[in-house]
Design a protein around this motif. Sequence first.
Motif, PDB file in Angstrom:
ATOM      1  N   VAL A 215      12.177 -28.396  -4.578  1.00  0.00           N
ATOM      2  CA  VAL A 215      11.598 -27.702  -3.435  1.00  0.00           C
ATOM      3  C   VAL A 215      10.514 -26.769  -3.967  1.00  0.00           C
ATOM      4  O   VAL A 215      10.676 -26.139  -5.009  1.00  0.00           O
ATOM      5  CB  VAL A 215      12.688 -26.900  -2.679  1.00  0.00           C
ATOM      6  CG1 VAL A 215      12.072 -25.942  -1.681  1.00  0.00           C
ATOM      7  CG2 VAL A 215      13.648 -27.857  -1.996  1.00  0.00           C
ATOM      8  N   GLY A 216       9.373 -26.720  -3.266  1.00  0.00           N
ATOM      9  CA  GLY A 216       8.258 -25.875  -3.676  1.00  0.00           C
ATOM     10  C   GLY A 216       7.198 -26.614  -4.469  1.00  0.00           C
ATOM     11  O   GLY A 216       6.069 -26.144  -4.597  1.00  0.00           O
ATOM     12  N   ALA A 217       7.550 -27.785  -4.997  1.00  0.00           N
ATOM     13  CA  ALA A 217       6.578 -28.583  -5.753  1.00  0.00           C
ATOM     14  C   ALA A 217       5.565 -29.200  -4.790  1.00  0.00           C
ATOM     15  O   ALA A 217       5.839 -29.390  -3.602  1.00  0.00           O
ATOM     16  CB  ALA A 217       7.287 -29.685  -6.533  1.00  0.00           C
ATOM     17  N   SER A 218       4.400 -29.517  -5.309  1.00  0.00           N
ATOM     18  CA  SER A 218       3.409 -30.251  -4.524  1.00  0.00           C
ATOM     19  C   SER A 218       3.812 -31.717  -4.509  1.00  0.00           C
ATOM     20  O   SER A 218       4.124 -32.294  -5.546  1.00  0.00           O
ATOM     21  CB  SER A 218       2.022 -30.127  -5.149  1.00  0.00           C
ATOM     22  OG  SER A 218       1.562 -28.803  -5.007  1.00  0.00           O
TER      23      SER A 218
ATOM     24  N   TYR B  26      12.762 -36.486   1.252  1.00  0.00           N
ATOM     25  CA  TYR B  26      11.908 -35.319   1.089  1.00  0.00           C
ATOM     26  C   TYR B  26      11.337 -34.940   2.444  1.00  0.00           C
ATOM     27  O   TYR B  26      10.960 -35.825   3.220  1.00  0.00           O
ATOM     28  CB  TYR B  26      10.712 -35.642   0.178  1.00  0.00           C
ATOM     29  CG  TYR B  26      11.058 -35.855  -1.276  1.00  0.00           C
ATOM     30  CD1 TYR B  26      11.184 -34.778  -2.146  1.00  0.00           C
ATOM     31  CD2 TYR B  26      11.230 -37.140  -1.782  1.00  0.00           C
ATOM     32  CE1 TYR B  26      11.488 -34.974  -3.476  1.00  0.00           C
ATOM     33  CE2 TYR B  26      11.535 -37.334  -3.122  1.00  0.00           C
ATOM     34  CZ  TYR B  26      11.660 -36.253  -3.965  1.00  0.00           C
ATOM     35  OH  TYR B  26      11.958 -36.450  -5.287  1.00  0.00           O
ATOM     36  N   VAL B  27      11.235 -33.643   2.711  1.00  0.00           N
ATOM     37  CA  VAL B  27      10.430 -33.164   3.830  1.00  0.00           C
ATOM     38  C   VAL B  27       9.266 -32.432   3.189  1.00  0.00           C
ATOM     39  O   VAL B  27       9.447 -31.544   2.351  1.00  0.00           O
ATOM     40  CB  VAL B  27      11.213 -32.236   4.784  1.00  0.00           C
ATOM     41  CG1 VAL B  27      10.281 -31.657   5.857  1.00  0.00           C
ATOM     42  CG2 VAL B  27      12.361 -33.006   5.435  1.00  0.00           C
ATOM     43  N   ILE B  28       8.072 -32.849   3.589  1.00  0.00           N
ATOM     44  CA  ILE B  28       6.832 -32.308   3.018  1.00  0.00           C
ATOM     45  C   ILE B  28       6.086 -31.602   4.140  1.00  0.00           C
ATOM     46  O   ILE B  28       5.825 -32.203   5.192  1.00  0.00           O
ATOM     47  CB  ILE B  28       5.978 -33.446   2.427  1.00  0.00           C
ATOM     48  CG1 ILE B  28       6.801 -34.253   1.412  1.00  0.00           C
ATOM     49  CG2 ILE B  28       4.705 -32.890   1.797  1.00  0.00           C
ATOM     50  CD1 ILE B  28       6.199 -35.591   1.041  1.00  0.00           C
ATOM     51  N   ASP B  29       5.765 -30.315   3.930  1.00  0.00           N
ATOM     52  CA  ASP B  29       5.042 -29.590   4.978  1.00  0.00           C
ATOM     53  C   ASP B  29       3.574 -29.998   4.986  1.00  0.00           C
ATOM     54  O   ASP B  29       3.105 -30.709   4.095  1.00  0.00           O
ATOM     55  CB  ASP B  29       5.241 -28.076   4.864  1.00  0.00           C
ATOM     56  CG  ASP B  29       4.490 -27.414   3.721  1.00  0.00           C
ATOM     57  OD1 ASP B  29       3.627 -28.037   3.063  1.00  0.00           O
ATOM     58  OD2 ASP B  29       4.775 -26.220   3.472  1.00  0.00           O
ATOM     59  N   GLN B  30       2.871 -29.550   5.996  1.00  0.00           N
ATOM     60  CA  GLN B  30       1.497 -29.998   6.192  1.00  0.00           C
ATOM     61  C   GLN B  30       0.572 -29.617   5.036  1.00  0.00           C
ATOM     62  O   GLN B  30      -0.425 -30.282   4.784  1.00  0.00           O
ATOM     63  CB  GLN B  30       0.955 -29.451   7.513  1.00  0.00           C
ATOM     64  CG  GLN B  30      -0.111 -30.327   8.082  1.00  0.00           C
ATOM     65  CD  GLN B  30      -0.394 -30.046   9.545  1.00  0.00           C
ATOM     66  OE1 GLN B  30       0.274 -29.250  10.189  1.00  0.00           O
ATOM     67  NE2 GLN B  30      -1.392 -30.721  10.063  1.00  0.00           N
ATOM     68  N   SER B  31       0.936 -28.593   4.272  1.00  0.00           N
ATOM     69  CA  SER B  31       0.122 -28.198   3.119  1.00  0.00           C
ATOM     70  C   SER B  31       0.411 -29.062   1.896  1.00  0.00           C
ATOM     71  O   SER B  31      -0.239 -28.917   0.859  1.00  0.00           O
ATOM     72  CB  SER B  31       0.359 -26.718   2.779  1.00  0.00           C
ATOM     73  OG  SER B  31       1.616 -26.548   2.137  1.00  0.00           O
TER      74      SER B  31
ATOM     75  N   LYS C 131       3.507 -29.247   0.398  1.00  0.00           N
ATOM     76  CA  LYS C 131       4.621 -28.696  -0.390  1.00  0.00           C
ATOM     77  C   LYS C 131       5.942 -29.312   0.060  1.00  0.00           C
ATOM     78  O   LYS C 131       6.184 -29.506   1.250  1.00  0.00           O
ATOM     79  CB  LYS C 131       4.717 -27.173  -0.218  1.00  0.00           C
ATOM     80  CG  LYS C 131       3.547 -26.421  -0.796  1.00  0.00           C
ATOM     81  CD  LYS C 131       3.626 -26.363  -2.296  1.00  0.00           C
ATOM     82  CE  LYS C 131       2.484 -25.534  -2.841  1.00  0.00           C
ATOM     83  NZ  LYS C 131       1.917 -26.085  -4.030  1.00  0.00           N
ATOM     84  N   ILE C 132       6.801 -29.564  -0.900  1.00  0.00           N
ATOM     85  CA  ILE C 132       8.136 -30.085  -0.601  1.00  0.00           C
ATOM     86  C   ILE C 132       9.006 -28.922  -0.131  1.00  0.00           C
ATOM     87  O   ILE C 132       9.138 -27.920  -0.839  1.00  0.00           O
ATOM     88  CB  ILE C 132       8.737 -30.773  -1.838  1.00  0.00           C
ATOM     89  CG1 ILE C 132       7.898 -32.006  -2.202  1.00  0.00           C
ATOM     90  CG2 ILE C 132      10.200 -31.141  -1.593  1.00  0.00           C
ATOM     91  CD1 ILE C 132       8.232 -32.622  -3.533  1.00  0.00           C
ATOM     92  N   VAL C 133       9.582 -29.062   1.077  1.00  0.00           N
ATOM     93  CA  VAL C 133      10.425 -27.999   1.623  1.00  0.00           C
ATOM     94  C   VAL C 133      11.902 -28.393   1.665  1.00  0.00           C
ATOM     95  O   VAL C 133      12.750 -27.533   1.869  1.00  0.00           O
ATOM     96  CB  VAL C 133       9.946 -27.539   3.024  1.00  0.00           C
ATOM     97  CG1 VAL C 133       8.544 -26.939   2.949  1.00  0.00           C
ATOM     98  CG2 VAL C 133       9.993 -28.665   4.033  1.00  0.00           C
ATOM     99  N   LEU C 134      12.196 -29.675   1.478  1.00  0.00           N
ATOM    100  CA  LEU C 134      13.593 -30.117   1.417  1.00  0.00           C
ATOM    101  C   LEU C 134      13.674 -31.340   0.522  1.00  0.00           C
ATOM    102  O   LEU C 134      12.819 -32.222   0.594  1.00  0.00           O
ATOM    103  CB  LEU C 134      14.126 -30.498   2.804  1.00  0.00           C
ATOM    104  CG  LEU C 134      15.545 -31.092   2.728  1.00  0.00           C
ATOM    105  CD1 LEU C 134      16.594 -30.054   3.070  1.00  0.00           C
ATOM    106  CD2 LEU C 134      15.689 -32.303   3.606  1.00  0.00           C
ATOM    107  N   VAL C 135      14.727 -31.363  -0.288  1.00  0.00           N
ATOM    108  CA  VAL C 135      15.065 -32.545  -1.086  1.00  0.00           C
ATOM    109  C   VAL C 135      16.553 -32.790  -0.877  1.00  0.00           C
ATOM    110  O   VAL C 135      17.364 -31.868  -1.008  1.00  0.00           O
ATOM    111  CB  VAL C 135      14.822 -32.321  -2.599  1.00  0.00           C
ATOM    112  CG1 VAL C 135      15.182 -33.566  -3.389  1.00  0.00           C
ATOM    113  CG2 VAL C 135      13.405 -31.894  -2.874  1.00  0.00           C
TER     114      VAL C 135
END
Length: 181
Positions: free
Chosen positions: A25-28, A145-150, A152-156
């Motif tokens: 989480v937090g990774a690009s 994975y959930v990836i936000d619009q920017s 960034k990974i917000v869930l794994v």
Amino acid sequence: MNRIVFAALAGVALAASPARAELPVGASAPTFATQAALGGKAFAFNLKAALAKGPVVLYFFPKAFTPGCTLEAHAFAEATPEFEKLGATIIGLSNDNLDELKKFSVLECRNKFPVGAATPAIDDAYDVHLVRDGKDTGLTSRTSYVIDQSGKIVLVHSDMDYKDHVKLTLAAVKKLAQEHH
């Protein structure tokens, strides 16, 4: 006979143990483009283009038409309208060939969301190789994975049991929607 095959396949899926080195989480999220299918028709999927529209739920599954992967596809198909209301795109990826994915997109994804080809480069980038007894099986682990619009990974969530993947990814997308309103 079918029960025996089902039990054998279920046992294989449960006995498999991925390396558990998925991206944190937090990774690009690594961007990629791949061939995908929706409603039996092939198209080019591009993660960067999908993220321009909203968050992306990227889920890897081991093998089309196996019991767990079929049930997971049904669950994502059923939840697709909720994800869409929140502006999220769902895509499932596996190492199946495009012809198989075209069939799976119709029969199991119920024409609701696309499934695409996980290339070796995508498997490497997302670290989703399914490893059994220290050897790469050539399949992907069941990792969402959930990836936000920017980007960034917000869930794994990596678990060979399909049951919590939809619930956890939908909760993460709902949280993103609340944070942006």
